[in-house]
Write an enzyme that holds these catalytic residues in place. Sequence first.
Site, PDB file in Angstrom:
ATOM      1  N   GLU A   1     -20.556  13.540 -22.175  1.00 15.85           N
ATOM      2  CA  GLU A   1     -20.151  14.424 -23.261  1.00 15.85           C
ATOM      3  C   GLU A   1     -20.720  14.028 -24.617  1.00 15.85           C
ATOM      4  O   GLU A   1     -20.619  14.800 -25.570  1.00 15.85           O
ATOM      5  CB  GLU A   1     -18.615  14.515 -23.354  1.00 15.85           C
ATOM      6  CG  GLU A   1     -17.935  13.361 -24.079  1.00 15.85           C
ATOM      7  CD  GLU A   1     -17.651  12.170 -23.193  1.00 15.85           C
ATOM      8  OE1 GLU A   1     -16.798  11.340 -23.549  1.00 15.85           O
ATOM      9  OE2 GLU A   1     -18.301  12.055 -22.137  1.00 15.85           O
TER      10      GLU A   1
ATOM     11  N   ASN B   1     -23.802   9.730 -22.395  1.00 23.21           N
ATOM     12  CA  ASN B   1     -23.018   8.511 -22.213  1.00 23.21           C
ATOM     13  C   ASN B   1     -22.500   8.412 -20.782  1.00 23.21           C
ATOM     14  O   ASN B   1     -22.962   9.124 -19.883  1.00 23.21           O
ATOM     15  CB  ASN B   1     -21.853   8.496 -23.206  1.00 23.21           C
ATOM     16  CG  ASN B   1     -20.853   9.605 -22.919  1.00 23.21           C
ATOM     17  OD1 ASN B   1     -21.247  10.742 -22.651  1.00 23.21           O
ATOM     18  ND2 ASN B   1     -19.569   9.288 -22.943  1.00 23.21           N
TER      19      ASN B   1
ATOM     20  N   CYS C   1     -19.816   9.527 -19.487  1.00 19.91           N
ATOM     21  CA  CYS C   1     -19.134  10.727 -18.966  1.00 19.91           C
ATOM     22  C   CYS C   1     -19.832  12.015 -19.367  1.00 19.91           C
ATOM     23  O   CYS C   1     -19.252  13.099 -19.244  1.00 19.91           O
ATOM     24  CB  CYS C   1     -17.675  10.749 -19.428  1.00 19.91           C
ATOM     25  SG  CYS C   1     -16.762   9.250 -19.021  1.00 19.91           S
TER      26      CYS C   1
END
Length: 911
Positions: free
Chosen positions: A556, A552, A554
């Site tokens: 994670e 995604n 970020c």
Amino acid sequence: MMNVIKREGAIVPFDRTRIEVAVTKAFLDVENRKGEEPGRRIKEIASAITDDVIAALDRHPDRTPHIEDIQDQVELALMRAGEHKVARAYVLYRERRAAERPKPQDLLDPGLAIHIKDANGKVMPLDGEMLIRRINLACENLEGVEPSRVRELTVKSCYEGMSISDLDQTLVMSARSLIERDPNYAFVAGRLLLDNLYTETTSRLIEPGKRPSRLEMASLYRNAFMQYIREGVRLELIDPVLADYNVSALADAIQPERDLKLDYLGLQTLADRYLIHHDGVRIELPQMLFMRVAMGLAINEADREAKAVEFYDLLSSLDFMSSTPTLFNAGTLRPQLSSCYLTTVPDDLDGIFAAVKDNALLSKFAGGLGNDWTRVRGLGAHIKGTNGKSQGVVPFLKVANDTAVAVNQGGKRKGAVCAYLETWHVDIEEFLELRKNTGDERRRTHDMNTANWIPDLFMKRVAEEGEWTLFSPNEVPDLHDLVGTAFEARYTEYEAKAARGEIKVFRKVKAVDLWRKMLSMLFETGHPWIAFKDPCNLRSPQQHVGVVHSSNLCTEITLNTSDDEIAVCNLGSVNLAQHVTEQGLDTAKLARTIKTAMRMLDNVIDYNYYSVPQARRANLRHRPVGLGLMGFQDALYKLRLPYASEAAVEFADRSMEAVSYYAIEASTELAAERGAYKTFDGSLWSRGVLPIDSLNLLEETRGQYIQVDKSSTLDWDGLRERVKAQGMRNSNTMAIAPTATISNICGVSQSIEPIYQNLYVKSNLSGEFTVVNRYLVADLKQRDLWDEVMVNDLKYYDGSVANIDRVPGDLKALYATAFEVDPRWLVEAASRRQKWIDQAQSLNLYMAEPSGKKLDNLYKLAWVRGLKTTYYLRSLGATHMEKAATRSAPAAAEEAPKVCSILDPECEACQ
């Protein structure tokens, strides 16, 4: 610079000789030559220091400096010149002069009497006694703060005819300016800001012009909350269903004193970006926000009042915090509560622009986006419909970039998207250059993040210094969905077909050269990030129903995507700092927190607003959530463990093991109560394969290219049996997000990050905030080392204690900053966490002096240690490096972990 503001407010012409004389006296004082004629050397230094001060002040030509500003710059100039003894003498001289200077005793003194204007423009004398009471109350029960300092700074900034709102702001700013002296001033500033919020929000409940005291707020809060619910519904700002609760009972459950848990940064962040307002006036206070969110998440509960109180207690205690979209939107008319959306973009014009539209709709309601672009054919590929040649994926990425700029998450924060491309795509080299500041602007995406989606085969080719073939996906369509040994077999078949001339668009490169370019662009532009396709898929619990094509925004989240399903993840983070004591991890409290947090996250899925049908379909089928953590560095401080230590790595392992155990346990208990998620059968969970067990699947495929610690301490056998028997409510349970904003609200360090600096100015959408490491200050106070000189030393050394002689070695190790911690420690700790996590973690890597060899070894180590993804690579600027060159290496950094990548040909252990 022409003028200076004196202490009493008079404006006088600037006179540089005053600075030269003061600096000269300081030198003579240090050399015990008081009253003597200064020599030529001292005169030259004094003149140079003065030039430095004037240059610093001239950076703000639109501002007339105060005398205190000039003296601050003199201190900094002396330290920059390396004259630390003289700087200390100058600080002591200022303190003596301040002590001798008469202080304002009472704001009602004739010489200080001023008039202010109320909200209606009415002129009235300033009530000095009321002001003193406000300041004293704000400082109550806080060690290390002096009400007189706040009062004195406030008086200096008062002027005749100022508005009462300006006075309120002046009080807050006066306290805020003292945060560098003592972290507790952050709570003083927060309480003064809280007073302003109380007045703004409750003004309709009390006599106009009156200001509620904090004692009055205990009863006013209850009435204000009930009126807030009525008014919010009437103004169409909150969901009418909230009015159907037993609002009186919930009002009784609110604990106003918990507002005092918030420091200035946390409270200002809430005030600016989270608290609901109408026509510019806030109608919500912090405890109302937490109760609104709790009510929203309990809407579908059988005993919703009881659950709302349970959820409220968890949020308001700051033991756990929901993600920003949940805080923004829970209990409102459009409850878009999810943080992350992952999509895969098809290889046709309708599908590409449908994906761009989906991006806009998802971003509008505060979702972060990860797009997989690997299927879009490459530059020069044949277009059957027009018999032409494709322009490749880059022009479409430019459209996605501009869409993120245009649709900025509902006007509350910048639109954010990350594009992923697999390493065999023929456009990969252009993709690597998307963030460069040179070249054709039509083929640049300065506002969009990018990430490499790297198969293990590529890393093996790099290790073996082999060749790598780039393809256009329209000619090798199945590579997109293949992983592990299946991918390797098919990829080599395509290479053979290309060699026979059966594939038209392909290009051969040396794998090492492409790897070096990846690392070079990562250092130069910060992108693309490095993420590994195979561990994300081979360890995915959901590999029986799809493929993970990207992470995604970020890095994670690792969930399946397809044309029919847009992956969604719902996030929240445990405040780890509040679950440790000096004795260690409080597992009983952690278990209670996680049980409630997992229920809250699961409730998001049914209550959530979905702006596109593919997201709703995916979320209701698989029900993934992402429980993470924040405050890891704070927890280490409490345990007295340096980040760069084996003990910290072990704590990362054991704390994440506990989070994993209790998160899985909570999900299986929810499954027993509510039923398992729809695609549970066939998943790794259903076969008794937990995240720790899935490491075996990665090892079977990788062979020698993985080295991961597998130690454990809890009863995993018993949990496996319960999961197989009862099922899981959620296909995925854990993901460690960056927590940038919610950690500010909770007043702890971000996520799993080492501390950036011990004293620095933080900038975000709410403004600039001084941040001081309160743990360091407490330790320095205990050793009688916290004073003005230490503050200025910290400023000079950019928040580092490494080169401050007075700081003992044990504190230098404990309070080493991010760039002083060997990044291998971060990888080692992340590896220990990753074995327990069914998704991934946002892992920033810090490197003070990057080099090609260091980056090569670091990212190969990340791969060998089984990490799924990495996030930003952060390095120091040239100005910081100049200062850092004078520092001695922290003891902890010298004890870097004795580990290396088995891919390093120069390592004796590897050979």
